[in-house]
Design a protein around this motif. Structure first.
Motif, PDB file in Angstrom:
ATOM      1  N   GLY A   2     -30.036 -15.634  10.722  1.00 16.49           N
ATOM      2  CA  GLY A   2     -30.050 -14.496  11.788  1.00 16.49           C
ATOM      3  C   GLY A   2     -29.536 -13.259  11.270  1.00 16.49           C
ATOM      4  N   GLU A   3     -29.841 -12.077  11.541  1.00 17.59           N
ATOM      5  CA  GLU A   3     -29.394 -10.831  11.086  1.00 17.59           C
ATOM      6  C   GLU A   3     -28.082 -10.867  11.254  1.00 17.59           C
ATOM      7  N   GLU A   4     -27.596 -11.024  12.535  1.00 19.69           N
ATOM      8  CA  GLU A   4     -26.104 -10.974  13.257  1.00 19.69           C
ATOM      9  C   GLU A   4     -25.256 -11.849  12.348  1.00 19.69           C
ATOM     10  N   LYS A   5     -25.774 -12.954  11.779  1.00 17.57           N
ATOM     11  CA  LYS A   5     -24.743 -13.988  11.220  1.00 17.57           C
ATOM     12  C   LYS A   5     -24.633 -13.623   9.758  1.00 17.57           C
ATOM     13  N   PHE A   6     -25.804 -13.169   9.278  1.00 19.11           N
ATOM     14  CA  PHE A   6     -25.755 -12.502   7.762  1.00 19.11           C
ATOM     15  C   PHE A   6     -24.470 -11.493   7.832  1.00 19.11           C
ATOM     16  N   SER A   7     -24.714 -10.567   8.576  1.00 19.97           N
ATOM     17  CA  SER A   7     -23.974  -9.351   8.660  1.00 19.97           C
ATOM     18  C   SER A   7     -22.551  -9.908   8.794  1.00 19.97           C
ATOM     19  N   ALA A   8     -22.180 -10.846   9.402  1.00 18.21           N
ATOM     20  CA  ALA A   8     -20.830 -11.531   9.585  1.00 18.21           C
ATOM     21  C   ALA A   8     -20.492 -12.110   8.211  1.00 18.21           C
ATOM     22  N   VAL A   9     -21.271 -12.775   7.594  1.00 18.07           N
ATOM     23  CA  VAL A   9     -20.995 -13.444   6.282  1.00 18.07           C
ATOM     24  C   VAL A   9     -20.567 -12.300   5.385  1.00 18.07           C
ATOM     25  N   MET A  10     -21.526 -11.274   5.396  1.00 22.75           N
ATOM     26  CA  MET A  10     -21.353 -10.034   4.176  1.00 22.75           C
ATOM     27  C   MET A  10     -19.899  -9.545   4.700  1.00 22.75           C
ATOM     28  N   SER A  11     -19.796  -9.089   5.649  1.00 23.86           N
ATOM     29  CA  SER A  11     -18.557  -8.620   6.194  1.00 23.86           C
ATOM     30  C   SER A  11     -17.390  -9.181   5.315  1.00 23.86           C
ATOM     31  N   VAL A  12     -17.224 -10.759   5.588  1.00 26.56           N
ATOM     32  CA  VAL A  12     -16.240 -11.365   5.078  1.00 26.56           C
ATOM     33  C   VAL A  12     -16.006 -11.541   3.511  1.00 26.56           C
ATOM     34  N   LEU A  13     -17.350 -11.784   2.871  1.00 23.00           N
ATOM     35  CA  LEU A  13     -17.537 -11.585   1.659  1.00 23.00           C
ATOM     36  C   LEU A  13     -17.177 -10.280   0.967  1.00 23.00           C
TER      37      LEU A  13
END
Length: 73
Positions: A2-13
């Motif tokens: 999902g877009e929200e989960k992807f955004s969270a992963v991106m933020s951390v990376l």
């Protein structure tokens, strides 16, 4: 993913890669962020379908480093 989960992963990376850039290039946070955001690595990373987000922050940093040195990774 999902877009929200992807955004969270991106933020951390992104945060982790920028930290590695700061450590290895002695850049300040703004310069490191700008360098990463303007890289080919980041352009591909932000496209979920490339699956680059599966890589560790160290691998992404190494790809960024290679791009800085050679223009490719």
């Amino acid at each position: 993913m999902g877009e929200e989960k992807f955004s969270a992963v991106m933020s951390v990376l992104v945060e982790q890669v920028v930290h590695l850039i700061i450590e290895n290039y002695a850049y300040d946070e703004i310069t490191a962020s700008n360098e990463f955001y303007s890289s080919k690595v980041y352009a591909l990373l932000e496209q979920e379908e490339t699956k680059l987000w599966h890589f560790s922050s160290l691998t992404l940093f190494n790809m960024f480093d290679e791009e800085k040195k050679t223009g490719n990774f």
